[in-house]
Write a protein that holds these residues in place. Structure first.
Motif, PDB file in Angstrom:
ATOM      1  N   MET A  73       0.836  -1.207   0.000  1.00  0.00           N
ATOM      2  CA  MET A  73       0.000   0.000   0.000  1.00  0.00           C
ATOM      3  C   MET A  73       0.871   1.257   0.000  1.00  0.00           C
ATOM      4  O   MET A  73       0.554   2.226  -0.674  1.00  0.00           O
ATOM      5  N   ILE A  74       1.967   1.229   0.747  1.00  0.00           N
ATOM      6  CA  ILE A  74       2.886   2.387   0.733  1.00  0.00           C
ATOM      7  C   ILE A  74       3.404   2.591  -0.697  1.00  0.00           C
ATOM      8  O   ILE A  74       3.486   3.712  -1.197  1.00  0.00           O
ATOM      9  N   ALA A  75       3.701   1.469  -1.363  1.00  0.00           N
ATOM     10  CA  ALA A  75       4.270   1.543  -2.714  1.00  0.00           C
ATOM     11  C   ALA A  75       3.276   2.111  -3.734  1.00  0.00           C
ATOM     12  O   ALA A  75       3.686   2.588  -4.794  1.00  0.00           O
ATOM     13  N   GLN A  76       1.982   2.077  -3.422  1.00  0.00           N
ATOM     14  CA  GLN A  76       1.003   2.640  -4.357  1.00  0.00           C
ATOM     15  C   GLN A  76       1.169   4.158  -4.463  1.00  0.00           C
ATOM     16  O   GLN A  76       0.869   4.742  -5.498  1.00  0.00           O
ATOM     17  N   LYS A  77       1.664   4.761  -3.379  1.00  0.00           N
ATOM     18  CA  LYS A  77       1.798   6.231  -3.373  1.00  0.00           C
ATOM     19  C   LYS A  77       3.253   6.691  -3.483  1.00  0.00           C
ATOM     20  O   LYS A  77       3.517   7.779  -3.931  1.00  0.00           O
ATOM     21  N   ASP A  78       4.173   5.868  -3.019  1.00  0.00           N
ATOM     22  CA  ASP A  78       5.581   6.244  -2.971  1.00  0.00           C
ATOM     23  C   ASP A  78       6.289   5.634  -4.190  1.00  0.00           C
ATOM     24  O   ASP A  78       6.630   4.452  -4.208  1.00  0.00           O
ATOM     25  N   VAL A  79       6.495   6.484  -5.209  1.00  0.00           N
ATOM     26  CA  VAL A  79       7.027   5.984  -6.491  1.00  0.00           C
ATOM     27  C   VAL A  79       8.433   5.408  -6.325  1.00  0.00           C
ATOM     28  O   VAL A  79       8.760   4.363  -6.912  1.00  0.00           O
TER      29      VAL A  79
END
Ligand code: UDP
Length: 275
Positions: free
Chosen positions: A77-83
């Protein structure tokens, strides 16, 4: 144990010592093929036994650093926003399935992951293999004194294990040069970084080109568990897939982080096999 092939899908695995003329990385190609995408991030279906075989290859070859991430739903989920983090997870050498939510998602997506492969179980397992295979370990991170305590516990449990460096440090970029120097001077084969996700994985990705280790991985709070600073969930809870609930009970401040879990479930249900 290293030396045995794990269950059904592992027929193509050879240990360095039994390499009968195959390409050194042939085992690796198996894991590359055997992965699935969850929310756009590749997650390997490797098992714990197979992972140990892979590490044995990497340490024997010593050709470069291999970055391993133990991924869980929160990290996806973090990776969905943190490119930056998403790019790191997409490019690392191996993402192992930590987190029971990934097992659920893999079943839902029709490509079941065979077992959880966690940093918390992985650290003592790596130390055990290290003791018999001569791998040299470096423990970086965790609160002051915790890594030292963890090293003492591991040396006691696995006599002969070579822990060639222990350093609490910090994930701040300005501290990196000194840490890299220390790690390289130690002659470590394996670097375990306990700075929590995603900082630990960003730290490894930033420093990978100048680190002379064969494998580096983020291990989150694993040293806290090994040192006994935080108790691990009882086996019964782990088997029921409730380790996260036990951790929440011990560390209620995690609630904000854990609110990502229902969002993960919704995202998987909505995106389905478009992963
Ligand atoms: N940590 C650290 N320096 C920092 C932030 C975290 O050494 O600046 C350590 C912390 O002491 C703990 C680990 O990183 O040992 C993170 O544990 P956490 O339980 O948050 O990670 P998780 O297992 O959830 O990824």
């Amino acid at each position: 144990m290293v030396g045995q092939t794990a269950d059904h899908e592992s027929a193509d695995i050879f240990l360095p010592s039994s390499n009968s003329g195959r390409e050194p990385s042939s085992a690796w190609t198996v894991w590359r093929r055997d992965s699935l995408h969850i929310l756009g991030i590749p997650v390997s279906r490797i098992t714990n036994d197979e992972w140990m075989v892979q590490i044995a290859w990497w340490v024997k070859e010593k050709d470069r650093l291999h970055h391993v991430c133990t991924v869980n739903p929160e990290m996806l989920m973090i990776a969905q926003k943190d490119v930056n983090f998403r790019n790191i997870l997409s490019r690392v050498d191996l993402t192992v399935p930590d987190g029971v939510g990934l097992l659920w998602a893999s079943r839902r997506l029709g490509k079941p992951i065979r077992e959880r492969v966690t940093g918390s179980d992985g650290v003592p397992r790596i130390a055990q293999e290290a003791a018999s295979r001569g791998w040299r370990l470096f423990l970086l991170g965790a609160a002051e004194g915790v890594a030292d305590k963890a090293a003492a516990v591991l040396r006691d449990r696995f006599p002969g294990v070579q822990i060639v460096g222990v350093y609490a440090g910090s994930p701040k970029p300005e501290d990196e040069d000194a840490q890299v120097e220390l790690i390289n001077a130690s002659g470590a084969d394996i670097l375990l970084v306990a700075y929590g996700a995603p900082e630990q994985d960003k730290w490894i990705a930033r420093n990978a080109p100048r680190l002379n280790v064969s494998m580096a991985m983020g291990i989150g709070g694993s040293l806290d568990f090994v040192a006994g600073v935080i108790p691990r969930a009882p086996l019964r809870w782990q088997k029921l897939g409730l380790e996260w609930l036990y951790r929440l009970y011990l560390q209620p401040w995690r609630i904000r982080r854990m609110l990502r879990l229902p969002l993960f479930v919704m995202a998987v249900l909505l995106r389905g096999s478009h992963g």
